[in-house]
Design a protein around this motif. Sequence first.
Motif, PDB file in Angstrom:
ATOM      1  N   GLY A   6       0.796  -1.219   0.000  1.00  0.00           N
ATOM      2  CA  GLY A   6       0.000   0.000   0.000  1.00  0.00           C
ATOM      3  C   GLY A   6       0.826   1.266   0.000  1.00  0.00           C
ATOM      4  O   GLY A   6       0.389   2.294   0.504  1.00  0.00           O
ATOM      5  N   GLY A   7       2.041   1.203  -0.532  1.00  0.00           N
ATOM      6  CA  GLY A   7       2.903   2.379  -0.535  1.00  0.00           C
ATOM      7  C   GLY A   7       3.764   2.510   0.706  1.00  0.00           C
ATOM      8  O   GLY A   7       4.628   3.399   0.760  1.00  0.00           O
ATOM      9  N   LEU A   8       3.540   1.664   1.716  1.00  0.00           N
ATOM     10  CA  LEU A   8       4.368   1.703   2.920  1.00  0.00           C
ATOM     11  C   LEU A   8       5.677   0.966   2.654  1.00  0.00           C
ATOM     12  O   LEU A   8       5.674  -0.128   2.084  1.00  0.00           O
ATOM     13  N   PRO A   9       6.805   1.515   3.084  1.00  0.00           N
ATOM     14  CA  PRO A   9       8.080   0.812   2.881  1.00  0.00           C
ATOM     15  C   PRO A   9       8.165  -0.437   3.751  1.00  0.00           C
ATOM     16  O   PRO A   9       7.529  -0.528   4.806  1.00  0.00           O
ATOM     17  N   ALA A  10       8.954  -1.396   3.309  1.00  0.00           N
ATOM     18  CA  ALA A  10       9.153  -2.607   4.091  1.00  0.00           C
ATOM     19  C   ALA A  10       9.873  -2.276   5.390  1.00  0.00           C
ATOM     20  O   ALA A  10      10.702  -1.358   5.450  1.00  0.00           O
TER      21      ALA A  10
END
Length: 504
Positions: A194-198
């Motif tokens: 969802g666009g959040l970085p790992a």
Amino acid sequence: MSTSAVEPGTRLADRFRLEDRVSEADGATHWKAIDEILARPVGVLTFAPDFPRVQEVVTAARAASRLTDPRLTQVFDAAQDDGRSYVVSEWVTGDTLVDLLAAGPLEPERAAGLVAEAAEALAHAHEAGLYHLCLRPDHLVWTTGNTVKVLGVAVDAALSGLTTDQPALDDAEGLGRLLYAGLTGHWPGDEQEGGLPAAPMIDGHFCSPRQVTAGVPSYLDTVTIRACLPETRKGHGALTSPAEVAESLSGVARPMPIPMPYSPAPSVTAASPSEGLDTGRRPATTPQVVHRPMPAGGGNGGGGSVLNRVLMTVVVLLVIAAVGVGAWTIGRSLGSPGTREAEPTPGATTSAPTQAQAVKPDKASGFDPLGDKEEKAELAALTIDGKPSTLWKTDNYNSAELGNLKDGVGLLLDMGKSMQISDVVATLADAPGADVELKVGDKADLSSLKTVAREKDASGKVTFKPDQTASGQYVLIWFTRLPADAGKFHGTIYEVVVHSPGSA
């Protein structure tokens, strides 16, 4: 009816008119539609003729329609026949967890409160034998109505063909990942979500929230580890179901509205493959006044200009009339010899009335003199911290009458010294049904505290104003009846403000 034949304007069941195609993937198309009978937006899912799991999706939707928890999106209709299969569900507007994280990690208490609500909702779904299995940040929504919604229960797993032999554990891990994302702004997975970085890793293991974000409370770090970071547990038992996650977060403050600046109507995006969602910034809870410049002379604002001139003329006439009446009154006073200016009584003094001032209590505590002496004492200070998003609440009871275990529970405020109490403003939960008393006294003892005000069926912001003068060092907000909340009963206080004209 094939997906390719379904176009905007198509009506299903002689009721649902398709308007906008929101998303399309793997033979399933999601629409924003209008329920023409109830005149409200709904989400509609249609299927291509070769979609392989129509029966599973429709069956899951029919089962989900029986869920009653308001934090789960409601399914209104589901039908399967030759070429005309569809699912109709609630159309949700609000911000997904991804939207809320756009500016960075949430305050820890807010992140925990959102996930606690989601965990309780999923626990109710599990009691009905329904599971999510694919929790992602876009499935958790803070709605424009200031509530939590969990999208896609049962239906999204059927759409994707997901199955498992440990659904409770999978959903507990999903909740843990949502909590991790809320606390850190990262997703504990192999890829971005969802666009959040790992999430960052050390020695092949995901870092704990406290290692990623400063200020995360240790107990929330532990809850997250127990839910979704097995390599980091170090003796901590795993949380193996949504009910266990909900219990571990039962004491956290529940989320309250966050005022936001006005913005245009939100755009429509696909958050869940099976349900509708409008996302975008919400208008502020306090209405805003927009001042528009006057049109330049001779412009197209003629209608507004004429109205303004009429209003100005009326105002001028009223001012002239008021001046005339005032002059006539003064003339009568000066011209009447028998009229004398009132003289003050000898010895009397005049002064402006004392203005009540807000006084911050020295301490707040949960008060349960009829039970274990304390009631969520660790949360009591949140009611006087000046933050409307934090709260204190009582324990959960199985009836509005506190399970017939005691006469009441409450929040006790120590003002530091005895003083007169003008009024007490308390922000309660929006759910009606609370009976609340205001007690004041100089001893932190139930028998020494006098009831000075009462409110029946109280909710929202309530002002307790004593009928007679009330003074004391201790102020008690005392619940004698509790409102219902998702099948449980508890009292909630977000904020308390005490007003006093001065020390007693």
